[in-house]
Design a protein around this motif. Sequence first.
Motif, mmCIF file in Angstrom:
data_model
loop_
_atom_site.group_PDB
_atom_site.id
_atom_site.type_symbol
_atom_site.label_atom_id
_atom_site.label_comp_id
_atom_site.label_asym_id
_atom_site.label_seq_id
_atom_site.Cartn_x
_atom_site.Cartn_y
_atom_site.Cartn_z
ATOM 1 N N GLY A 105 -0.743 -6.901 -1.748
ATOM 2 C CA GLY A 105 -1.010 -5.522 -2.119
ATOM 3 C C GLY A 105 -1.420 -5.420 -3.574
ATOM 4 O O GLY A 105 -0.796 -6.034 -4.433
ATOM 5 N N GLY A 106 -2.497 -4.675 -3.846
ATOM 6 C CA GLY A 106 -2.944 -4.489 -5.216
ATOM 7 C C GLY A 106 -4.030 -5.467 -5.613
ATOM 8 O O GLY A 106 -4.568 -6.219 -4.792
ATOM 9 N N GLY A 144 -8.930 -2.853 2.967
ATOM 10 C CA GLY A 144 -9.128 -1.816 1.968
ATOM 11 C C GLY A 144 -10.534 -1.885 1.390
ATOM 12 O O GLY A 144 -11.145 -2.963 1.330
ATOM 13 N N ILE A 145 -11.063 -0.741 0.982
ATOM 14 C CA ILE A 145 -12.368 -0.669 0.331
ATOM 15 C C ILE A 145 -12.229 0.169 -0.929
ATOM 16 O O ILE A 145 -11.258 0.916 -1.093
ATOM 17 N N GLY A 146 -13.195 0.044 -1.830
ATOM 18 C CA GLY A 146 -13.114 0.853 -3.030
ATOM 19 C C GLY A 146 -14.184 0.505 -4.036
ATOM 20 O O GLY A 146 -15.128 -0.249 -3.749
ATOM 21 N N ILE A 205 -10.303 -1.332 -13.877
ATOM 22 C CA ILE A 205 -9.846 -0.017 -13.437
ATOM 23 C C ILE A 205 -10.531 0.245 -12.103
ATOM 24 O O ILE A 205 -11.748 0.421 -12.049
ATOM 25 N N GLN A 206 -9.751 0.250 -11.028
ATOM 26 C CA GLN A 206 -10.328 0.301 -9.681
ATOM 27 C C GLN A 206 -9.556 1.298 -8.824
ATOM 28 O O GLN A 206 -8.352 1.508 -9.022
ATOM 29 N N TYR A 207 -10.262 1.873 -7.868
ATOM 30 C CA TYR A 207 -9.617 2.785 -6.919
ATOM 31 C C TYR A 207 -9.894 2.267 -5.513
ATOM 32 O O TYR A 207 -11.053 2.076 -5.123
ATOM 33 N N GLY A 208 -8.810 2.029 -4.782
ATOM 34 C CA GLY A 208 -8.946 1.485 -3.440
ATOM 35 C C GLY A 208 -8.474 2.459 -2.381
ATOM 36 O O GLY A 208 -7.537 3.251 -2.608
ATOM 37 N N ASP A 236 0.244 6.436 1.063
ATOM 38 C CA ASP A 236 -0.965 7.043 0.522
ATOM 39 C C ASP A 236 -2.188 6.271 1.000
ATOM 40 O O ASP A 236 -2.165 5.042 1.106
ATOM 41 N N ARG A 237 -3.273 6.986 1.235
ATOM 42 C CA ARG A 237 -4.503 6.325 1.665
ATOM 43 C C ARG A 237 -5.324 5.823 0.484
ATOM 44 O O ARG A 237 -6.234 5.013 0.663
ATOM 45 N N GLY A 238 -5.044 6.304 -0.706
ATOM 46 C CA GLY A 238 -5.779 5.871 -1.884
ATOM 47 C C GLY A 238 -4.850 5.519 -3.019
ATOM 48 O O GLY A 238 -3.743 6.068 -3.117
ATOM 49 N N ARG A 239 -5.293 4.591 -3.874
ATOM 50 C CA ARG A 239 -4.427 4.159 -4.983
ATOM 51 C C ARG A 239 -5.280 3.638 -6.129
ATOM 52 O O ARG A 239 -6.264 2.929 -5.936
#
Length: 239
Positions: free
Chosen positions: A127-128, A196-198, A214-217, A227-230
């Motif tokens: 994760g992450g 996951g995509i982002g 700095i990324q948003y997945g 949560d669906r986004g992080r």
Amino acid sequence: GGLRIGKRWDRWSLGFTPVIEDISITDVVPPSLTGGDWREHSLSARLGYRTLDSRRHPTEGWDADLELKYAGGGLGGDLDFTRVSLEADYYHRLTEKLIFHSRTLLGTATEMGDTPDVPFFEKFYGGGIGTVRGYKERSLGPRDPVTDTAVGGKALAAQNFELIYPLYEDILKGLVFFDVGNVWESWSDTGELKKGIGLGIRFAVPFLSVPIDIQYGFALDPEPGEDRGRLHIGMTFAF
């Protein structure tokens, strides 16, 4: 305490690291994990292969490391286990500026001798950034039945795909990604792969080897209530 000894060739490198650690863990919250005091004696061997055209801003080539950690046995100490991990990065220039990046991560750990299980601080967590983005850091894999907290696993597989495009020279880059992977108790218990995509940006601090991500997945397979986004923020120091 530790000491690293190795040899480097044109593309290959081989290193050995013996380590002696005193470990003390207290106030463990998940009931399935136990604290205590241990002495860990280990020897790690790392085999590396690199053909990158640049260490800081790669556009072509491989960067791979295979590491075997052997603890206990004839080395003594309180813990007996082996831990093997493979990390392989591949870069390929698709156009003059667009770069394809693939990162593969595999890991396995096995208890030995009188140790009933690999200690949780030597297990794998997913994760992450680095495994599967869009999910909370270190949240994937086996969970404590009471607290629903991730407790680590002995089998890890993760695959990252990125398309990287320079927004400002080699200082600021944009990227889109697709990740897939998970952590399991063992390879015989493998099951669902989390996806996951982002998108994100990668900022290279001038004159320093300190890339900041700095990324948003977006999690494609979240558990109920997740949560669906992080947002993920990462920094790597290289010397």
